[in-house]
Every structure is written in C-alpha cells, then in structure tokens.
Write a protein that holds these residues in place. Structure first.
Motif, mmCIF file in Angstrom:
data_model
loop_
_atom_site.group_PDB
_atom_site.id
_atom_site.type_symbol
_atom_site.label_atom_id
_atom_site.label_comp_id
_atom_site.label_asym_id
_atom_site.label_seq_id
_atom_site.Cartn_x
_atom_site.Cartn_y
_atom_site.Cartn_z
ATOM 1 N N GLN A 179 -1.331 0.795 21.069
ATOM 2 C CA GLN A 179 -0.353 1.881 20.943
ATOM 3 C C GLN A 179 -0.116 2.131 19.456
ATOM 4 O O GLN A 179 0.551 1.353 18.776
ATOM 5 C CB GLN A 179 0.952 1.506 21.643
ATOM 6 N N CYS A 180 -0.671 3.242 18.964
ATOM 7 C CA CYS A 180 -0.674 3.533 17.525
ATOM 8 C C CYS A 180 0.448 4.490 17.143
ATOM 9 O O CYS A 180 0.667 5.503 17.821
ATOM 10 C CB CYS A 180 -2.012 4.165 17.114
ATOM 11 N N ASP A 181 1.124 4.182 16.051
ATOM 12 C CA ASP A 181 2.125 5.070 15.482
ATOM 13 C C ASP A 181 2.262 4.760 13.994
ATOM 14 O O ASP A 181 1.917 3.659 13.555
ATOM 15 C CB ASP A 181 3.481 4.903 16.179
ATOM 16 N N PRO A 182 2.766 5.717 13.215
ATOM 17 C CA PRO A 182 2.945 5.454 11.780
ATOM 18 C C PRO A 182 3.971 4.358 11.526
ATOM 19 O O PRO A 182 4.993 4.267 12.206
ATOM 20 C CB PRO A 182 3.432 6.801 11.230
ATOM 21 N N LEU A 183 3.698 3.540 10.530
ATOM 22 C CA LEU A 183 4.638 2.560 10.012
ATOM 23 C C LEU A 183 5.216 3.146 8.737
ATOM 24 O O LEU A 183 4.484 3.429 7.790
ATOM 25 C CB LEU A 183 3.915 1.244 9.727
ATOM 26 N N ILE A 184 6.536 3.359 8.711
ATOM 27 C CA ILE A 184 7.150 4.104 7.606
ATOM 28 C C ILE A 184 8.312 3.326 6.992
ATOM 29 O O ILE A 184 8.823 2.366 7.579
ATOM 30 C CB ILE A 184 7.652 5.489 8.070
ATOM 31 N N ASN A 185 8.742 3.777 5.825
ATOM 32 C CA ASN A 185 9.956 3.296 5.196
ATOM 33 C C ASN A 185 10.693 4.496 4.617
ATOM 34 O O ASN A 185 10.098 5.328 3.919
ATOM 35 C CB ASN A 185 9.642 2.290 4.085
ATOM 36 N N VAL A 186 11.968 4.615 4.935
ATOM 37 C CA VAL A 186 12.805 5.722 4.465
ATOM 38 C C VAL A 186 14.095 5.139 3.911
ATOM 39 O O VAL A 186 14.754 4.331 4.585
ATOM 40 C CB VAL A 186 13.118 6.716 5.610
ATOM 41 N N ASP A 191 11.721 1.175 -5.241
ATOM 42 C CA ASP A 191 12.139 1.317 -3.847
ATOM 43 C C ASP A 191 10.982 1.223 -2.863
ATOM 44 O O ASP A 191 11.198 1.360 -1.648
ATOM 45 C CB ASP A 191 12.865 2.658 -3.647
ATOM 46 N N TYR A 192 9.777 1.002 -3.365
ATOM 47 C CA TYR A 192 8.621 0.898 -2.476
ATOM 48 C C TYR A 192 8.667 -0.452 -1.770
ATOM 49 O O TYR A 192 8.768 -1.506 -2.402
ATOM 50 C CB TYR A 192 7.320 1.029 -3.258
ATOM 51 N N ARG A 193 8.583 -0.427 -0.454
ATOM 52 C CA ARG A 193 8.666 -1.658 0.326
ATOM 53 C C ARG A 193 7.267 -2.229 0.549
ATOM 54 O O ARG A 193 6.366 -1.512 1.019
ATOM 55 C CB ARG A 193 9.331 -1.396 1.680
ATOM 56 N N PRO A 194 7.034 -3.504 0.257
ATOM 57 C CA PRO A 194 5.710 -4.093 0.465
ATOM 58 C C PRO A 194 5.291 -4.051 1.932
ATOM 59 O O PRO A 194 6.108 -4.283 2.841
ATOM 60 C CB PRO A 194 5.880 -5.535 -0.024
ATOM 61 N N LEU A 195 4.030 -3.753 2.171
ATOM 62 C CA LEU A 195 3.510 -3.661 3.533
ATOM 63 C C LEU A 195 3.674 -4.976 4.278
ATOM 64 O O LEU A 195 3.958 -4.980 5.483
ATOM 65 C CB LEU A 195 2.041 -3.244 3.485
ATOM 66 N N ALA A 196 3.485 -6.104 3.605
ATOM 67 C CA ALA A 196 3.572 -7.398 4.294
ATOM 68 C C ALA A 196 4.923 -7.574 4.973
ATOM 69 O O ALA A 196 5.007 -8.066 6.112
ATOM 70 C CB ALA A 196 3.322 -8.538 3.308
ATOM 71 N N GLY A 197 5.998 -7.169 4.303
ATOM 72 C CA GLY A 197 7.324 -7.268 4.897
ATOM 73 C C GLY A 197 7.500 -6.340 6.082
ATOM 74 O O GLY A 197 8.175 -6.687 7.062
ATOM 75 N N MET A 198 6.909 -5.156 6.002
ATOM 76 C CA MET A 198 6.999 -4.210 7.119
ATOM 77 C C MET A 198 6.263 -4.756 8.338
ATOM 78 O O MET A 198 6.727 -4.610 9.475
ATOM 79 C CB MET A 198 6.426 -2.857 6.686
ATOM 80 N N LEU A 199 5.115 -5.384 8.124
ATOM 81 C CA LEU A 199 4.369 -5.978 9.229
ATOM 82 C C LEU A 199 5.134 -7.148 9.840
ATOM 83 O O LEU A 199 5.122 -7.341 11.062
ATOM 84 C CB LEU A 199 2.984 -6.428 8.747
#
Length: 400
Positions: free
Chosen positions: A205-212, A280-288
């Motif tokens: 199930q694919c969807d965008p991973l975002i940070n706002v 303010d850029y969030r590292p991808l590792a933390g988002m995962l």
C-alpha cells in the motif's frame, strides 16, 4: 477471510531484513494513466516505450543485479467494456518479467480507470474487484504463485489531486475525503477478490511520506501544520479500521507499507518547500521509524528519485538514511528508484531526466546515465555488507 501472512508479523531478526523481495534495489516503471484536466489520457508505459520494449528493459536489470520491479497494468485498455478483458497490453509485459526472472509488484490502478466508469458510484468498487480477481486468475494460470500487487496507487495523493484540487480525474474540488473513502473501499474489495484466487498474494500500500511544519510560532499554525502532516496516515488507518471502520478496514488489509519519498516531500504549511540541509528538514530515518512504530509492518521505499544532476546525491542521501533506519531496527525491505526510465512530464510532455536509462532508440536500446548506473551497481554489495554486520551484532547479543 485470509489472515495476514505470518512472516509479516515477525521481527526483522527472525525473517531476515529483505526476505520479501528478490533484490533490495528495485526498478520502478512509470505507469500513470490518468486523464488530465484537459481530457487527455496519459499512458506513460507507452510514452516511455516500456510497454513495447519490456523484454529489453527487463534484460538490462541483470547488469545492475536488480531482480525486482514496480510496474503496472492499464485498466482502461484491458476492460474497454464491462466484464470483457483484453490482456494483449499486459501479457507481453508479464511474460517478459517472467522470462528474465524479475519479481514485479503490479499496480492495478495507477490513477486511471475505464472511461465508462463513474468513480463515485458503488459500481466502481465492484468493477475494480472483478478486474483484480481476473488479473489474479490470469497470473495463476501463467505460473505466478506468489504475486505482489499495489491495488490502488497513492490513495492519499490521488484523493488530493483528483478530489480536492481537480488536477486530474475525477477533476473534483472539495471532495478529497469522499474520494479517499471510495478508493479505500476499492482497495479492500480488490484484496478480497485476489485472495480468493491467489491466497499467497502480497500487497504493498503505497502513499507519500511527508513532513509539514509551521513557519510561525503561533499555536494555531503549529496545530494546523501538524494536523495536515498526520493526515498522511489516514488511508493506511482506514485500511486497518482505525479510522472510519464502516469502510470495512481490518488489520490484514495492511500487509507491506510503501513509502514514496522525493526531494519535494517536505514543506511549510501554506508556504514553500523545505530543502535538504535546512534546519527544519526532517531526516528520512526518523520518518521511517515513526511509520514503523505506528503500524509494525515491513516497509518499502516504493518510490524515490530526483532529476538530472541531483540523482546521485539524492540516492546517496536515501541510502544513508535507510541504512541508519535498519540499524535502528526498522525493517526496510528495499529501495525502488522511480521512474527508472526518463519520461515526458505529465503536464507538458517536457523531457524529465530522472531515470537510470534514457529514451529508447528505434531498436529499444537505452543509454544509461552513467553516474547513477555506477552507484546502483555498487549499492547491493554495500547494503549486503551492512545487513551482514547488523546480523552479526544481533547474533552476538543473543549469545549466552
């Protein structure tokens, strides 16, 4: 009702880091087929030449040690009239993948659907389920015993693009939540239809991973930005029944989570893009890590890529972050470069140099973008070395 395959619930150390797919690096073939606002139907599989040259495209993957891909069916070509299926646009691609031993995650609905369908009506869900079941039956006949599917690509993005801002079909405004509900229903119905014919099927199930985030410190702005950010999880939450359980969501409808992540996936609420390297850029590792903690499912970077000279730096960033996530116990199963071929832009047909390979010539030959090609060639060994090291550490910790 089929239960979620047992291995999906296992910890990474118990089933291996990337046991789900035949290779950690994957090739993503752009297969969008939506109708634009002006009524023109896109067909990226035709426009990139991949539909015509699938045999040669899949053959090229061997030189990169890539044995897994994302690809798609064009529902609008297969079912031109209700219940009558013409597989001539799909079978050559399916057989090309099989001939070259490429495992494929097949998109069943990548924004496009037959012209006679009204996406808002119950018949859309019913027709899609029948179509998905017919696809599964065909693939079983063709000897694919464990198929992988992405039923409805990017439910959240499609709901925004087609339901809120009228960017493409169904060209609605202010109906994004309604469209999201309908696409979740369709995805669930498709999963059930497929499992009746192929009980071992797996689903991404694919969807965008975002940070706002908010640019201001006003509590109202911060809350609105966070509310928007958390909305990225709604489709997955609906699939498992955490939100709107009346849609029929249950835990076993969320099998593998596909996170689509690009350089433009972080921005200020009602503001501009947050670029890599900014504070303010969030590292991808933390988002995962957040994504895995929320759902406890295996993850796949189902789309990532950049244009032109940004391709190699972006790949390096994503790989570094994924390896960091693996070290933190996040079961990332692979990275799919997308699109794997240069393509004409959705809006104006401009040349988009995003691929590992360029446009095909008259014989189906494609020149590689050498810097990215070289990086991808070296990537499997780098990933395997990291995984071996992690497995060694875990083995040492388990010793009495």
């Amino acid at each position: 009702m089929s239960a979620l395959p047992e291995e999906s619930r296992l910890e990474p150390r118990e089933r291996g880091h990337h046991a789900l797919f035949n290779s950690f690096v994957m090739a993503g073939y752009e297969c969008s087929s939506q109708r634009r606002q002006d009524g023109r139907r896109l067909d990226l599989l035709a426009d990139t030449g991949h539909a015509r040259w699938a045999q040669k495209d899949y053959a090229q993957l061997a030189g990169l040690n890539v044995r897994c891909a994302r690809d798609g069916l064009r529902w609008h070509l297969i079912e031109r009239s209700p219940g009558r299926y013409d597989w001539s646009s799909f079978l050559p691609m399916l057989r090309a993948a099989r001939d070259h031993q490429v495992q494929v995650i097949w998109d069943l609905c990548h924004y496009g659907y037959p012209d006679d369908l009204d996406v808002w009506r119950p018949s859309f869900v019913d027709r899609f389920a029948r179509f998905a079941g017919a696809v599964a039956a065909l693939m079983v006949e063709e000897g694919i015993s464990v198929p992988f599917y992405s039923p409805v690509n990017e439910i959240s993005f499609w709901s925004w693009a087609g339901g809120d801002v009228g960017y493409f079909n169904p060209n609605a405004h202010g109906r994004g939540q309604e469209l999201k509900h309908q696409l979740v229903r369709a995805s669930i119905a498709a999963i059930e239809a497929i499992r009746e014919r192929a009980p071992a099927a797996r689903f991404v199930q694919c969807d965008p991973l975002i940070n706002v985030v908010s640019e201001s410190r006003r509590s109202e702005d911060i809350e609105n930005a966070e509310r928007y950010r958390v909305a990225q999880f709604e489709a997955w939450d609906m699939l498992i029944g955490r939100q709107w359980p009346g849609l029929g969501g249950q835990e076993d409808y969320l099998d593998i989570i596909g996170a689509n992540f690009y350089p433009h996936n972080q921005w200020y609420f009602h503001g501009g893009r947050i670029a890599l390297g900014e504070s303010d850029y969030r590292p991808l590792a933390g988002m995962l890590k957040e994504l895995h903690q929320r759902y406890q499912r295996p993850l796949l970077i189902s789309e990532t890529g950049a244009e032109d000279q940004e391709r190699v730096p972006w790949l390096n960033y994503v790989v570094d972050q994924v390896l960091m996530a693996l070290e933190r116990g996040v079961p990332v199963q692979g990275i799919c470069w997308y699109p794997f071929l240069d393509y004409p832009g959705w809006d104006d047909g401009r040349y988009c140099p995003t691929g590992v390979f360029g446009y095909a010539d008259g014989e189906g030959e494609r020149a590689p973008f050498h810097p990215l090609h070289l990086q991808l060639q070296a990537l499997p060994e780098r990933v395997e070395a990291c995984l071996r090291e992690l497995d060694g550490r875990r083995a040492q910790r388990r010793r009495p």
